[in-house]
Write a protein that holds these residues in place. Structure first.
Motif, PDB file in Angstrom:
ATOM      1  N   GLN A 146       7.739  -2.134  14.188  1.00  0.00           N
ATOM      2  CA  GLN A 146       7.990  -1.926  12.773  1.00  0.00           C
ATOM      3  C   GLN A 146       7.835  -0.466  12.364  1.00  0.00           C
ATOM      4  O   GLN A 146       8.284  -0.067  11.286  1.00  0.00           O
ATOM      5  N   ASP A 179       1.470  -1.780   4.412  1.00  0.00           N
ATOM      6  CA  ASP A 179       2.197  -3.030   4.620  1.00  0.00           C
ATOM      7  C   ASP A 179       3.659  -2.665   4.867  1.00  0.00           C
ATOM      8  O   ASP A 179       4.354  -2.215   3.952  1.00  0.00           O
ATOM      9  N   CYS A 181       6.187  -4.609   5.690  1.00  0.00           N
ATOM     10  CA  CYS A 181       7.166  -5.563   5.159  1.00  0.00           C
ATOM     11  C   CYS A 181       7.393  -5.352   3.668  1.00  0.00           C
ATOM     12  O   CYS A 181       8.537  -5.344   3.197  1.00  0.00           O
ATOM     13  N   GLN A 182       6.317  -5.180   2.929  1.00  0.00           N
ATOM     14  CA  GLN A 182       6.421  -4.990   1.478  1.00  0.00           C
ATOM     15  C   GLN A 182       6.666  -3.535   1.083  1.00  0.00           C
ATOM     16  O   GLN A 182       6.973  -3.249  -0.073  1.00  0.00           O
TER      17      GLN A 182
END
Length: 209
Positions: A146, A179, A181-182
């Motif tokens: 990520q 984070d 993803c957010q």
């Protein structure tokens, strides 16, 4: 960096900013060090020429953005802890690596209360440094593809710059949790910060709250 890549970076930067904010990236020029005013040099009188050039380049961009917003200023001195002292009505951030400088600005009565930016060369972070900047959760996210350690470093630097002028709290890297993803960050005192980043051709990150 050629003109095409520089244009690409500027287009990418525009997409990383919150509504109402503006930014610009440019090469550091030989003449940028000489553009610093006496106030801008306070605390950096003995800095090596490369540092003065980088500081001058970032301020050249920041002054152009201030003028574009309708807040022209002749200088942006360094305040406590090296923070830029922006003209009334403006908040912003500056950064540089060895070859490029970046500045971002927004109006104080706009959509954000803090704004930060960082730029880093797209090179790997030393493996031994990762535990110093990343939580176990962040390390797992990096292992899952990520992010990279260097990009995480860049994002956290942008977050620090966004929150410090208001909170005046010095944060360790492990006191900010990212984070992926957010696309948010959470400080250890409860501030939620939004961020956006690109990884190529340079790491560039913006952050705001």
């Amino acid at each position: 960096m050629d003109d095409a890549l520089l244009l690409r970076l500027n287009l990418q930067l525009a997409a990383l900013l919150p509504p109402g904010a503006a930014g610009r990236i440019d090469r550091i020029r030989d003449a940028d060090g000489a553009s610093l005013t006496a106030l801008e040099l306070v605390g950096r009188e003995r800095a090596v020429p490369a540092v003065k050039r980088a500081s001058g380049a970032a301020r050249r961009l920041a002054k152009a953005l201030c003028a574009q917003m309708g807040f022209p200023t002749a200088e942006i001195p360094r305040g406590p802890k090296g923070m830029p002292l922006w003209p009334p009505g403006v908040l912003g951030s500056m950064a540089h690596d060895d070859s490029l400088a970046v500045a971002v600005t927004a109006a104080t009565n706009g959509t954000c209360s803090g704004l930060g930016v960082d730029i880093e060369p797209a090179i790997p972070l030393d493996d031994g440094l990762l535990p110093m900047i990343a939580s176990q959760r962040e390390q797992a996210a990096i292992q899952a593809g990520q992010s990279t350690g260097k990009l995480l470093f860049c994002i956290k630097e942008a977050v620090f710059k966004a929150v410090y002028p208001t909170a005046r709290v010095f944060l360790e890297f492990t006191e900010v949790e990212i984070d992926f993803c957010q696309q948010t960050a959470l400080t250890n005192y409860g501030r939620t910060v939004f961020w956006r980043a690109i990884a190529d051709p340079h790491h560039v990150a913006t952050a705001w709250w």
